[in-house]
Design an enzyme around this catalytic site. Structure first.
Site, PDB file in Angstrom:
ATOM      1  N   ASP A 283       2.420   2.106  -2.766  1.00 60.96           N
ATOM      2  CA  ASP A 283       2.571   2.583  -4.159  1.00 60.96           C
ATOM      3  C   ASP A 283       1.689   3.781  -4.490  1.00 60.96           C
ATOM      4  O   ASP A 283       2.036   4.570  -5.353  1.00 60.96           O
ATOM      5  CB  ASP A 283       2.424   1.452  -5.184  1.00 60.96           C
ATOM      6  CG  ASP A 283       1.045   0.814  -5.244  1.00 60.96           C
ATOM      7  OD1 ASP A 283       0.216   1.044  -4.335  1.00 60.96           O
ATOM      8  OD2 ASP A 283       0.795   0.064  -6.211  1.00 60.96           O
TER       9      ASP A 283
ATOM     10  N   GLY B 229      -4.942 -11.914  -5.060  1.00 55.27           N
ATOM     11  CA  GLY B 229      -3.961 -10.873  -4.741  1.00 55.27           C
ATOM     12  C   GLY B 229      -2.642 -11.094  -5.447  1.00 55.27           C
ATOM     13  O   GLY B 229      -1.600 -10.647  -4.976  1.00 55.27           O
TER      14      GLY B 229
ATOM     15  N   SER C 234      -5.235  -9.223 -12.822  1.00 49.05           N
ATOM     16  CA  SER C 234      -5.733  -8.126 -13.671  1.00 49.05           C
ATOM     17  C   SER C 234      -4.583  -7.414 -14.372  1.00 49.05           C
ATOM     18  O   SER C 234      -4.658  -7.144 -15.574  1.00 49.05           O
ATOM     19  CB  SER C 234      -6.484  -7.080 -12.852  1.00 49.05           C
ATOM     20  OG  SER C 234      -7.320  -7.665 -11.920  1.00 49.05           O
TER      21      SER C 234
ATOM     22  N   ASP D 257       1.586  -3.259  -9.537  1.00 45.29           N
ATOM     23  CA  ASP D 257       1.336  -4.541 -10.201  1.00 45.29           C
ATOM     24  C   ASP D 257       1.658  -4.489 -11.694  1.00 45.29           C
ATOM     25  O   ASP D 257       2.255  -5.415 -12.250  1.00 45.29           O
ATOM     26  CB  ASP D 257      -0.124  -4.963 -10.009  1.00 45.29           C
ATOM     27  CG  ASP D 257      -0.499  -5.039  -8.541  1.00 45.29           C
ATOM     28  OD1 ASP D 257       0.413  -5.018  -7.693  1.00 45.29           O
ATOM     29  OD2 ASP D 257      -1.703  -5.115  -8.241  1.00 45.29           O
TER      30      ASP D 257
ATOM     31  N   TYR E  76     -10.173  -0.741   0.055  1.00 45.60           N
ATOM     32  CA  TYR E  76      -8.923  -0.248  -0.545  1.00 45.60           C
ATOM     33  C   TYR E  76      -9.014   1.269  -0.740  1.00 45.60           C
ATOM     34  O   TYR E  76      -8.127   2.022  -0.354  1.00 45.60           O
ATOM     35  CB  TYR E  76      -8.701  -0.964  -1.884  1.00 45.60           C
ATOM     36  CG  TYR E  76      -7.396  -0.647  -2.577  1.00 45.60           C
ATOM     37  CD1 TYR E  76      -6.323  -1.529  -2.501  1.00 45.60           C
ATOM     38  CD2 TYR E  76      -7.233   0.517  -3.316  1.00 45.60           C
ATOM     39  CE1 TYR E  76      -5.122  -1.251  -3.147  1.00 45.60           C
ATOM     40  CE2 TYR E  76      -6.043   0.815  -3.958  1.00 45.60           C
ATOM     41  CZ  TYR E  76      -5.003  -0.082  -3.874  1.00 45.60           C
ATOM     42  OH  TYR E  76      -3.809   0.205  -4.514  1.00 45.60           O
TER      43      TYR E  76
ATOM     44  N   HIS F 225       0.820  -1.221   0.000  1.00 44.15           N
ATOM     45  CA  HIS F 225       0.000   0.000   0.000  1.00 44.15           C
ATOM     46  C   HIS F 225       0.851   1.268   0.000  1.00 44.15           C
ATOM     47  O   HIS F 225       0.356   2.354   0.238  1.00 44.15           O
ATOM     48  CB  HIS F 225      -1.004   0.000   1.166  1.00 44.15           C
ATOM     49  CG  HIS F 225      -2.145  -0.960   0.916  1.00 44.15           C
ATOM     50  ND1 HIS F 225      -3.373  -0.557   0.459  1.00 44.15           N
ATOM     51  CD2 HIS F 225      -2.201  -2.307   1.011  1.00 44.15           C
ATOM     52  CE1 HIS F 225      -4.165  -1.625   0.304  1.00 44.15           C
ATOM     53  NE2 HIS F 225      -3.471  -2.695   0.633  1.00 44.15           N
TER      54      HIS F 225
ATOM     55  N   GLU G   6      -7.092   0.840 -15.581  1.00 41.02           N
ATOM     56  CA  GLU G   6      -7.751   0.242 -14.409  1.00 41.02           C
ATOM     57  C   GLU G   6      -8.412   1.319 -13.540  1.00 41.02           C
ATOM     58  O   GLU G   6      -9.524   1.130 -13.038  1.00 41.02           O
ATOM     59  CB  GLU G   6      -6.753  -0.591 -13.604  1.00 41.02           C
ATOM     60  CG  GLU G   6      -7.472  -1.434 -12.566  1.00 41.02           C
ATOM     61  CD  GLU G   6      -6.714  -2.679 -12.130  1.00 41.02           C
ATOM     62  OE1 GLU G   6      -5.782  -3.112 -12.844  1.00 41.02           O
ATOM     63  OE2 GLU G   6      -7.064  -3.223 -11.066  1.00 41.02           O
TER      64      GLU G   6
HETATM   65  C1  GLA Z   1      -3.130  -4.028  -5.037  1.00 38.47           C
HETATM   66  C2  GLA Z   1      -2.955  -2.806  -5.940  1.00 38.47           C
HETATM   67  C3  GLA Z   1      -1.523  -2.282  -5.883  1.00 38.47           C
HETATM   68  C4  GLA Z   1      -1.051  -2.099  -4.447  1.00 38.47           C
HETATM   69  C5  GLA Z   1      -1.360  -3.344  -3.603  1.00 38.47           C
HETATM   70  C6  GLA Z   1      -1.033  -3.136  -2.162  1.00 38.47           C
HETATM   71  O1  GLA Z   1      -2.389  -5.089  -5.545  1.00 38.47           O
HETATM   72  O2  GLA Z   1      -3.261  -3.143  -7.274  1.00 38.47           O
HETATM   73  O3  GLA Z   1      -1.441  -1.078  -6.608  1.00 38.47           O
HETATM   74  O4  GLA Z   1      -1.601  -0.950  -3.885  1.00 38.47           O
HETATM   75  O5  GLA Z   1      -2.715  -3.731  -3.710  1.00 38.47           O
HETATM   76  O6  GLA Z   1       0.325  -2.981  -1.958  1.00 38.47           O
END
Ligand code: GLA
Length: 387
Positions: free
Chosen positions: A39, A127, A131, A175, A227, A37, A163
């Site tokens: 990013d 997770g 995507s 990601d 989120y 979290h 996205e």
């Molecule tokens: C998801 C989001 C990422 C990041 C993570 C948490 O994967 O797509 O951008 O924020 O959660 O680190």
């Protein structure tokens, strides 16, 4: 391996569209070693690519038509006219690839249409960035077929925009960058403010260790609202502290920052997680660079506690993986990804892997949880053309 996959996906393309694809591309899912979290706070992350990939067979078209098909969804070919693509109009899986086409065109790139068949081995809802893998594989294919000349990080930015705006999920940039830019045998140390990168050698097998991914099979279906709340809370923290992003709060200034936040208890907890998490990423990088790989274990454990207690995005299944793995001798363990379900990682000596896997599986059965899926994660290649 990838030749056989390319052949299968290309031949299915032929059945669907009655012609050969112009190429086949693959883009991986990821696990994040540390930096959760951070990013969307302009901070640091350290993901590596999984061997699991989204694969796309693609042919270019010149007539303004986009046709999409996925081996993983029970649905025929879906057809769009490019000039009708519009954000948040599509609540289907097709929003991911169509959003990428939309984002490329919005940015002025001359994409005139495509036929696309997709197949993915990245577990979805776990997770592990299924995507982002889907987005990046489409972006890379179109980049090649239309000679757009975009670099990996540029594709990542466009896919994040797809996205955020087209799909409507307020995710950060980790990601997509991981899928586009990771390299086999390395973890990617990424500064999400300017996307500067450093590939850090990460070969656990050579040192007698393994990294397990434990997919709890808890789908993070409610994660989007939660989120978004975390993200908004972090932005509030940055505002209250008068900085552009929480990245700008130095670790040495954390106590002073928390004092300034007074009785904003929830914001204080979010800020504490982000500031300490950025420091943990830097610590892991320096431990790996000085060859002290086993010492990253305690840092992963601290990271989990911070996500559980301060950021509050863990769940009983993730905590059970971490607690059981540690009680069975793991060197470190933490949840990975967005949270509220999904997967945890476990760093362990090779000789302890079987016992840890058994203990976690038994603990899940005893708690009445779904059987978790456990696999070893080897740092793998980023997105590439495979045919
Ligand atoms: C998801 C989001 C990422 C990041 C993570 C948490 O994967 O797509 O951008 O924020 O959660 O680190």
């Amino acid at each position: 391996m990838s030749e056989a996959v390319a052949e299968t996906v290309a031949s299915r393309f032929g059945e669907l569209y009655g012609a050969e694809p112009h190429g086949v591309w693959a883009a991986p899912g990821r696990v994040n070693l540390i930096g959760e979290h951070t990013d969307y706070n302009d901070g640091f992350v350290m993901p590596f690519a999984l061997p699991h990939t989204a694969v796309a067979a693609v042919a270019r078209r010149e007539d303004g038509v986009l046709r999409l098909h996925s081996a993983d969804v029970e649905q025929g070919v879906t057809e769009f006219r490019l000039d009708t693509l519009s954000p948040e109009s599509d609540k289907n899986w097709t929003a991911y690839p169509a959003g990428v086409v939309w984002a490329l065109r919005e940015a002025g790139h001359a994409v005139t249409g495509a036929d696309i068949h997709l197949a993915s081995t990245v577990p979805s809802g776990a997770g592990l960035s299924s995507s982002a893998a889907l987005e990046i594989v489409v972006a890379l294919a179109l980049n090649d077929l239309f000679s757009l000349g975009l670099r990996g990080w540029q594709l990542a930015r466009l896919c994040q925009r797809a996205e955020n705006v087209y799909v409507g999920a307020p995710v950060g940039i980790m990601d997509q960058t991981a899928s586009a830019c990771c390299e086999a045998g390395h973890a990617l140390f990424l500064d999400t403010r300017d996307l500067s990168q450093k590939q850090i050698p990460f070969d656990l097998a050579a040192e007698g260790m393994r990294l397990l991914v434990v997919d709890t099979q808890v789908k993070h279906s409610h994660s989007e609202g939660e989120y978004g709340k975390r993200r908004a809370g972090c932005e509030k923290g940055a505002d209250l502290l008068g900085v552009d992003a929480l990245r700008d709060v130095p670790y040495a200034g954390l106590d002073a920052a928390l004092a300034r936040l007074g009785d904003e208890e929830e914001v204080r907890r979010l800020v504490r997680h982000i500031v300490t998490e950025n420091e943990r990423v830097e610590r892991v990088v320096s431990l790996l660079e000085s060859g002290e790989t086993r010492s990253i274990g305690p840092v992963l454990i601290e990271g989990h506690a911070s996500l559980r207690d301060d950021f509050r995005i863990s769940c009983p299944e993730l905590d059970l993986v971490v607690d059981t793995a540690l009680a069975s001798g793991a060197l470190g363990s933490r949840m990975t990804g967005g949270g509220f379900g999904g997967a945890a990682i476990v760093l362990a000596e090779e000789s302890d892997v079987d016992a840890i896997t058994k203990s976690v599986t038994e603990a899940f059965a005893a708690a009445g949880f779904k059987t978790p899926r456990v696999f070893e994660a080897v740092p793998s290649a980023g997105a590439r053309r495979i045919r």
